[in-house]
Design a protein around this motif. Structure first.
Motif, PDB file in Angstrom:
ATOM      1  N   GLU A  34      37.538  43.413  31.213  1.00  7.89           N
ATOM      2  CA  GLU A  34      38.643  43.646  32.155  1.00  7.89           C
ATOM      3  C   GLU A  34      38.237  44.637  33.236  1.00  7.89           C
ATOM      4  OE1 GLU A  34      42.253  44.769  30.208  1.00  7.89           O
ATOM      5  OE2 GLU A  34      42.266  43.014  28.888  1.00  7.89           O
TER       6      GLU A  34
ATOM      7  N   ASP B 189      36.110  42.870  35.831  1.00 10.85           N
ATOM      8  CA  ASP B 189      36.915  42.060  36.756  1.00 10.85           C
ATOM      9  C   ASP B 189      37.671  42.941  37.757  1.00 10.85           C
ATOM     10  OD1 ASP B 189      36.118  39.633  35.679  1.00 10.85           O
ATOM     11  OD2 ASP B 189      37.732  39.593  34.206  1.00 10.85           O
TER      12      ASP B 189
ATOM     13  N   HIS C 136      35.174  44.288  40.304  1.00  9.54           N
ATOM     14  CA  HIS C 136      34.718  43.207  41.181  1.00  9.54           C
ATOM     15  C   HIS C 136      35.761  42.852  42.230  1.00  9.54           C
ATOM     16  CE1 HIS C 136      34.521  38.684  41.823  1.00  9.54           C
ATOM     17  NE2 HIS C 136      33.526  39.167  42.537  1.00  9.54           N
TER      18      HIS C 136
ATOM     19  N   GLN D 112      32.328  34.018  42.618  1.00  9.59           N
ATOM     20  CA  GLN D 112      31.340  34.496  41.642  1.00  9.59           C
ATOM     21  C   GLN D 112      30.092  33.600  41.595  1.00  9.59           C
ATOM     22  OE1 GLN D 112      33.189  35.377  37.851  1.00  9.59           O
ATOM     23  NE2 GLN D 112      34.850  36.535  38.796  1.00  9.59           N
TER      24      GLN D 112
ATOM     25  N   ARG E 143      28.655  37.509  31.657  1.00 10.65           N
ATOM     26  CA  ARG E 143      29.807  37.101  30.833  1.00 10.65           C
ATOM     27  C   ARG E 143      29.378  36.878  29.386  1.00 10.65           C
ATOM     28  NH1 ARG E 143      34.309  38.538  33.515  1.00 10.65           N
ATOM     29  NH2 ARG E 143      34.514  37.509  35.535  1.00 10.65           N
TER      30      ARG E 143
END
Length: 385
Positions: free
Chosen positions: A9, A12, A15, A25, A87
């Motif tokens: 989290e 994200d 980013h 992405q 990821r």
């Protein structure tokens, strides 16, 4: 960002603040990648720094990283989208089983306490600022504090969520205190970029420490650009370049030149570490490969030579060009690298203790960090039995 419930989290949230909500992405995402475009050459009058004497025309006279010298045409493009790799690794970062790695010592020259580790990191930060900025090194204590926050996550395995929630402190300061100081002093866009780059560093540093399969994936391609950019992010040399530009009052600098300088700073450090037999102790060398390590080392070396010339040709300020080649200076001068080679710490000198007290304060760590550090060390000692 402080409300992020996991490292994923936080990634994200950071980013989105860098790229905005519409980023797809891909390899064009400038948060994880560097889709480099060669800058237009400036007018002759805009060239502000001399070409380094160690360059692609003199490289084959020296035996850096195996002595293969310069190879022209080394690609400066991504072969792999770093988002899927990160990821995949993120699942390990958010696995509760990795909690026992938090606050472990990664220095290669272990200290007796977290307090000692933080004090040494702040010593290193003062010395880096002196090597980068000369007599201006302490003009902005907030800049030195920023470099210290950026240094310590290389030395200790600090969960990124601990940084943004204020659980981790250095000399009583949280990263929120750092942000408030930047805001008060008018850092504006510099502050935003530096802080987002710092959080990115904590994320990629933590991931590489808890996921030992990440770097073999990064190093599996023929080219080195993917590994180089990840290496640049783990070192946060971009954030440091922003600091140097500000402290040295270097004026406007393009994003491409800041990134070129950031990459060069990290590579010049590794080149000099290789000559001093320190590079071999690195946990995650970006040129490592089971069968093609020498070829990758030559490419790694050649990227430095291409990008340092590009900085000069683009008219980058002398402070930014110097930052790019500074690894050849600070690796030789700073105790940090000699300690890595020796495997133990060197005593802090009285003059340095005075500087630490003046710039940082009296108590490097809080009781919580001290407790976690000692608990992890006890765990490691039991495992080693």
């Amino acid at each position: 960002m402080s409300r992020a419930g996991s490292v994923a989290e936080l990634l994200d949230a950071t980013h989105v603040r860098w790229c905005g909500p519409d980023c797809e992405q891909t390899v064009d995402c400038s948060f994880l990648h560097f889709p480099r475009r060669a800058p237009a050459p400036p007018p002759v009058r805009s060239v502000r720094s001399a070409r380094p004497r160690y360059n692609k025309d003199t490289a084959d006279l020296f035996s850096l990283m195996g002595g293969d010298g310069y190879r022209p045409g080394t690609p400066q493009v991504h072969e792999e989208n770093l988002w899927p790799l990160l990821r995949t690794a993120m699942t390990k970062a958010d696995d509760p089983a990795t909690a026992d790695q938090a606050y472990t010592d990664w220095t290669g020259a272990p200290a007796s306490s977290a307090s000692e580790t933080v004090a040494f990191a702040c010593r290193d930060s003062i010395q880096w600022m002196a090597n980068w900025c000369g007599g201006q090194y302490a003009d902005q204590p907030t800049a030195v504090h920023y470099i210290a926050f950026s240094t310590i996550c290389d030395d200790l395995c600090i969960p990124p969520t601990d940084l943004v929630r204020g659980r981790f402190l250095m000399y009583g300061r949280s990263v929120a205190d750092l942000a408030a100081a930047m805001d008060e002093q008018g850092w504006r866009r510099d502050g935003v970029h530096a802080l987002l780059s710092l959080v990115r560093q904590y994320i990629v540093q933590y991931v590489e420490k808890v996921h030992d399969g990440l770097h073999p994936m990064l190093n599996s391609k023929p080219g080195v650009w993917d590994a180089v950019i990840y290496r640049t992010h783990t070192a946060n040399t971009y954030g440091a370049a922003v600091v140097v530009r500000r402290v040295c009052k270097a004026g406007p600098v393009s994003w491409t030149s800041l990134m070129d300088s950031s990459i060069c700073d990290a590579i010049s450090m590794d080149l000099c570490k290789a000559t001093m037999n320190v590079y071999q102790f690195d946990n995650h060398p970006p040129a490592a490969h089971e069968n093609h390590e020498q070829r990758r080392k030559t490419a790694y070396h050649s990227l430095y030579l291409d990008l340092i010339d590009a900085l000069v040709a683009a008219g980058a300020p002398d402070a930014i060009v110097h930052f790019g080649r500074a690894g050849f200076l600070f690796v030789q001068l700073q105790e940090r690298y000699h300690e890595r080679r020796l495997g133990h710490r060197l005593p802090l000198r009285p003059a340095m203790i005075t500087h630490l007290t003046r710039l940082f304060g009296a108590r490097p760590t809080d009781p919580l960090t001290d407790h976690l550090f000692l608990a992890r060390r006890a765990d490691q000692e039991r495992t080693a039995l």
